[in-house]
Design a protein around this motif. Structure first.
Motif, PDB file in Angstrom:
ATOM      1  N   UNK A   6       0.812  -1.216   0.000  1.00 36.77           N
ATOM      2  CA  UNK A   6       0.000   0.000   0.000  1.00 36.77           C
ATOM      3  C   UNK A   6       0.844   1.264   0.000  1.00 36.77           C
ATOM      4  N   UNK A   7       2.164   1.116  -0.036  1.00 40.39           N
ATOM      5  CA  UNK A   7       3.072   2.267   0.061  1.00 40.39           C
ATOM      6  C   UNK A   7       2.686   3.139   1.253  1.00 40.39           C
ATOM      7  N   UNK A   8       2.670   2.521   2.419  1.00 37.68           N
ATOM      8  CA  UNK A   8       2.178   3.198   3.620  1.00 37.68           C
ATOM      9  C   UNK A   8       2.953   4.467   3.921  1.00 37.68           C
ATOM     10  N   UNK A   9       2.254   5.450   4.469  1.00 41.30           N
ATOM     11  CA  UNK A   9       2.865   6.744   4.775  1.00 41.30           C
ATOM     12  C   UNK A   9       2.930   6.957   6.265  1.00 41.30           C
ATOM     13  N   UNK A  10       2.084   7.801   6.776  1.00 46.84           N
ATOM     14  CA  UNK A  10       2.032   8.007   8.222  1.00 46.84           C
ATOM     15  C   UNK A  10       2.429   9.391   8.648  1.00 46.84           C
ATOM     16  N   UNK A  11       2.971   9.458   9.885  1.00 41.47           N
ATOM     17  CA  UNK A  11       3.096  10.757  10.536  1.00 41.47           C
ATOM     18  C   UNK A  11       4.433  11.460  10.307  1.00 41.47           C
ATOM     19  N   UNK A  12       5.394  10.787   9.682  1.00 40.78           N
ATOM     20  CA  UNK A  12       6.700  11.435   9.512  1.00 40.78           C
ATOM     21  C   UNK A  12       7.057  11.653   8.039  1.00 40.78           C
ATOM     22  N   UNK A  13       6.046  11.613   7.191  1.00 44.21           N
ATOM     23  CA  UNK A  13       6.294  11.668   5.740  1.00 44.21           C
ATOM     24  C   UNK A  13       6.962  12.978   5.327  1.00 44.21           C
ATOM     25  N   UNK A  14       6.601  14.054   5.984  1.00 42.39           N
ATOM     26  CA  UNK A  14       7.148  15.381   5.643  1.00 42.39           C
ATOM     27  C   UNK A  14       8.679  15.353   5.655  1.00 42.39           C
ATOM     28  N   UNK A  15       9.254  14.539   6.524  1.00 38.88           N
ATOM     29  CA  UNK A  15      10.709  14.478   6.622  1.00 38.88           C
ATOM     30  C   UNK A  15      11.280  13.233   5.960  1.00 38.88           C
ATOM     31  N   UNK A  16      10.596  12.097   6.138  1.00 37.69           N
ATOM     32  CA  UNK A  16      11.202  10.828   5.740  1.00 37.69           C
ATOM     33  C   UNK A  16      10.559  10.154   4.523  1.00 37.69           C
ATOM     34  N   UNK A  29      13.253  27.728   8.173  1.00 33.59           N
ATOM     35  CA  UNK A  29      14.494  27.620   8.950  1.00 33.59           C
ATOM     36  C   UNK A  29      14.750  26.269   9.584  1.00 33.59           C
ATOM     37  N   UNK A  30      13.706  25.459   9.728  1.00 35.70           N
ATOM     38  CA  UNK A  30      13.865  24.222  10.499  1.00 35.70           C
ATOM     39  C   UNK A  30      13.370  23.030   9.678  1.00 35.70           C
ATOM     40  N   UNK A  31      14.122  21.932   9.739  1.00 37.47           N
ATOM     41  CA  UNK A  31      13.663  20.698   9.095  1.00 37.47           C
ATOM     42  C   UNK A  31      12.651  20.039  10.017  1.00 37.47           C
ATOM     43  N   UNK A  32      11.394  20.150   9.674  1.00 38.04           N
ATOM     44  CA  UNK A  32      10.366  19.557  10.535  1.00 38.04           C
ATOM     45  C   UNK A  32      10.290  18.053  10.304  1.00 38.04           C
ATOM     46  N   UNK A  55       6.947  19.052  14.912  1.00 40.33           N
ATOM     47  CA  UNK A  55       8.014  18.359  15.615  1.00 40.33           C
ATOM     48  C   UNK A  55       9.328  18.553  14.874  1.00 40.33           C
ATOM     49  N   UNK A  56      10.396  18.672  15.636  1.00 36.75           N
ATOM     50  CA  UNK A  56      11.713  18.818  15.004  1.00 36.75           C
ATOM     51  C   UNK A  56      12.768  18.261  15.941  1.00 36.75           C
ATOM     52  N   UNK A  57      13.971  18.078  15.400  1.00 33.67           N
ATOM     53  CA  UNK A  57      15.080  17.607  16.218  1.00 33.67           C
ATOM     54  C   UNK A  57      15.793  18.824  16.793  1.00 33.67           C
ATOM     55  N   UNK A  58      16.022  18.805  18.109  1.00 29.61           N
ATOM     56  CA  UNK A  58      16.815  19.889  18.713  1.00 29.61           C
ATOM     57  C   UNK A  58      18.275  19.501  18.625  1.00 29.61           C
ATOM     58  N   UNK A  90       1.520  18.880   6.490  1.00 32.66           N
ATOM     59  CA  UNK A  90       2.844  19.163   5.942  1.00 32.66           C
ATOM     60  C   UNK A  90       3.086  18.474   4.612  1.00 32.66           C
ATOM     61  N   UNK A  91       2.308  17.437   4.312  1.00 27.72           N
ATOM     62  CA  UNK A  91       2.436  16.804   3.001  1.00 27.72           C
ATOM     63  C   UNK A  91       1.127  16.836   2.224  1.00 27.72           C
TER      64      UNK A  91
END
Lengths: 249, 464
Positions: free
Chosen positions: B148-158, B244-247, B281-284, B376-377
């Motif tokens: 199904x080419x699953x997506x989810x909650x982190x697609x904007x980044x990954x 400015x930030x990679x979400x 969400x982002x990485x500090x 975000x996507x």
């Protein structure tokens, strides 16, 4: 009325801790640190008392490394008015912390000290009691309800088999249990305001206390892994295994 | 049972023995996914343990005209894994091993029945990270994620599952075993069939092995939950932060979604009531990133885009704040919601949402519309709650009209009728709203190449 809230920087509750390969302790390299959850509850209780008009000033204090400033900033974002860091790189233990806190209590003369019943790293559950003993203040530990009125604090305590309510004359020490309250989140406007709130740094020498650890850790080991269970085919087989393998019947 | 079917069952029993389940309970368990529209009615359930067995099952199916439905964690929402027409379910539960790990390639080779969470935990043990994550990660299987080419909650980044698969072994509808891309990162040798099989919902063949790449673990994840006065402001917030930030995530939800999730017992982030909320969400990676986020927040407040907000101070709070978004689905479940999963390009999202709101509210003013999603996507989850006094049948009949209108709007905005839930059977009638007749003809021609006898998950995606 002034309240003192001691807080501790610990490994984040959600981090799966790993024991170091040489068994000297827990690996803290690159591990997320946060305010001890019981301390969050203590801060929240102090803030609620201030919102009720009972408390006029909240002073947060931490004894630990320079980075513990982060947790003090969080406490101030949650509502503490100012904070004190007793900076040390020692692996501080409850007695040392209690002595440092006593020195701060002598300076600040708070009417109430609210702190977590224990920290989730050492799980000692000693600091509040030791502080009460050193300062001669009465103590109400494992609080699930706190009411301050007429120079007294009523503390409902979670004890084995039920609840016990004690009434203490102020100044007093209260340690918080899990069900006392649900801490709020730090709002972004308050996080920004917290940056401008005063944070004093002191050393153990300033306070005239000795923070050298008294207890030496010999070895730290991960808990033994549990063996997987098996499914037995019949009652007879179960009885046979209990008798001959487990040898419990 | 026809003589043909009898012969097929005999051959399957010879092949699989006790791993061919024919009882009613198994049929009902393995024959459905999370959609409960079609009653499960498979002829049997096969539990192969090896690639060879899968090939033999496909050969038997071809010989006897048996239809096959692949089955993983069965958490799909489009009836892609539903066996309602006497098909044989091929469940990959027994092919659930991690086969190989290479630290230099940072790649892991798994069987299709490995549960997503199992893969995530394996990666963590190795000090790495498998970033495709969604609410059903505890049950969904890698094979199904690929199908199904699953997506989810982190697609904007990954990105999607597609972006993490470097190699696939598939058994086609002809029973051939193809080894696709072999775990390579660079491979310029013509058609990359791997990507045809990813997202094909088992209509071309079954995934029997996958090589998945892993990445470094995220460092010090921090999230903000912000309240915004309107949807357009949510978009401005997204834009301001992305400058400015990679979400790693940017989710939104409406006040109605918030009300349901709070009533469900999730703690409130702040008291200010807002029409829309977003969680980012982002990485500090450094203190600087935190400072930057604060500066952007300040700007957003000055501009009037943000009314209030909180920031996680620990991983525990990060988890708790995520619940505001992740538990919406279960909080509205008692209201028998109609669900739709759609996407448009990010810039078109506000107009799209406004159009759908208008059309639905004009026709059915008593319907409560709950929006949330991975904005975000460009992916939105549209939920409409059943009014308490409306019968279920009437509600779903009206929702059929809604689907048509929504897909017309999707078409107008050049969007997709299924962002991450697949097509399966529920969206099959609407495929033409997102795919042109020429495209669908090509898809059918491709199907003919890999599955000439139409034994692989027939009746899903499109009818041959």
């Amino acid at each position: 009325m002034k309240v003192l809230v001691p807080i501790k920087r610990v490994v984040d509750y959600n981090v799966k801790v790993r024991v170091k390969a040489d068994n000297t302790g827990v690996d803290l390299a690159n591990v997320k640190m946060a305010m001890n959850p019981f301390c969050e509850i203590a801060v929240e209780e102090a803030v609620r008392l201030k919102e009720k008009g009972v408390v006029t000033e909240i002073v947060a204090v931490s004894i630990g490394p320079k980075t513990a400033q982060e947790q003090l900033r969080t406490a101030m974002a949650l509502g503490a008015d100012r904070s004190i860091l007793v900076e040390t790189d020692e692996d501080v233990q409850p007695l040392g912390i209690a002595k440092a806190l006593k020195a701060i209590v002598d300076e600040e003369k708070p009417e109430l000290v609210i702190l977590g019943k224990q920290a989730i790293d050492g799980d000692n559950n000693q600091t509040g009691q030791m502080l009460a003993a050193l300062t001669g203040m009465p103590q109400g530990t494992f609080a699930s309800e706190v009411n301050v009125a007429d120079g007294k604090v009523k503390v409902t305590r979670e004890i084995d088999g039920g609840l016990q309510t004690v009434e203490l004359t102020l100044p007093a020490v209260v340690t918080t249990d899990l069900r006392l309250n649900e801490p709020r989140y730090a709002s972004l406007p308050n996080i920004m305001k917290a940056k401008k709130k005063p944070l004093d740094t002191k050393t153990a020498a300033d306070l005239g206390v000795d923070l050298t650890p008294r207890v030496t850790t010999v070895s730290v080991e991960a808990p033994a892994e549990r063996q997987a269970g098996i499914i037995v085919g019949s009652v007879d087989e179960l009885v046979e295994k209990l008798k001959n393998e487990a040898k419990v019947i | 049972m026809t003589a043909f079917a009898h012969a097929a069952m005999e051959q399957l029993t010879d092949l699989l023995g006790k791993r061919l389940l024919t009882d009613q309970e198994s049929a009902e368990r393995y024959g459905v996914d999370w959609t409960k529209v079609w009653a499960p009615s498979p002829c049997a359930v096969a539990l192969p343990e090896t690639i060879d067995e899968v090939q033999q099952i496909v050969e038997i199916a071809n010989e006897h005209g048996l239809h096959l439905v692949p089955s993983g964690g069965r958490t799909g929402l489009s009836a892609g894994a539903v066996a309602a027409n006497n098909e044989l379910v091929v469940a990959f539960d027994r092919m659930n091993k991690v086969l190989d790990f290479n630290e230099f390639d940072r790649a892991v080779t798994v069987q299709p029945g490995v549960v997503t969470q199992q893969l995530q935990e394996f990666a963590e043990e190795k000090g790495l990270f498998y970033p495709v994550d969604f609410a059903s990660a505890g049950s969904s299987q890698i094979g199904g994620n690929i199908g199904t080419n699953a997506g989810g909650i982190k697609v904007i980044r990954y990105g999607m599952t597609r972006d993490w698969i470097t190699g696939l072994k598939v058994v086609t509808g002809k029973g051939e075993l193809l080894e696709l891309n072999k775990g390579l990162i660079k491979n310029a040798t013509g058609y990359d069939f791997r990507h045809l099989f990813i997202g094909s919902e088992g209509t071309l063949g079954f995934v029997v092995e996958a090589t998945v790449k892993l990445t470094r673990q995220p460092k010090d994840l921090t999230c903000l939950v912000l309240g915004a006065p309107g949807f357009r402001e949510v978009m401005k917030i997204l834009h301001a932060f992305q400058q400015d930030i990679d979400l790693t995530a940017f989710e939104f939800f409406s006040d109605k979604a918030m009300a349901h999730v709070l009533a469900h017992g999730v703690p409130k982030p702040f008291d200010t009531e807002c029409p829309f909320y977003c969680l980012l969400e982002f990485e500090q990676l450094s203190e600087q990133v935190g400072e930057q986020a604060m500066a952007i927040f300040e700007k957003c407040v000055e501009e009037g885009w943000v009314l209030d907000g909180v920031m996680s101070q620990s991983l525990q709070q990060l988890d708790q704040l995520w619940q505001l978004r992740e538990r919406i689905s279960e909080s509205i479940a008692p209201h028998t919601p109609y669900k739709n999963d759609i996407s448009v390009s990010i810039a078109k999202v506000p107009d799209f949402v406004e159009d759908v709101d208008t059309v639905v509210q004009d026709a059915y003013p008593d319907f409560e519309i709950v929006w949330f999603g991975h904005i975000g996507d460009g992916n939105m989850h549209l939920n409409i709650l059943k009014p308490a006094d409306l019968a279920k049948e009437d509600f779903f009949a009206k929702c059929n009209n809604v689907s048509k209108w929504v897909f017309e709007i999707v078409e107008k905005y050049n969007g997709s009728i299924s962002a991450e839930h697949g097509v399966g059977m529920t969206k099959k009638p609407y495929l033409e709203y997102s795919r042109s007749p020429e495209e669908i003809a090509c898809m059918k021609a491709v199907k003919q190449v890999f599955d000439p006898n139409n034994v692989m998950n027939p009746g899903k995606l499109f009818d041959v």
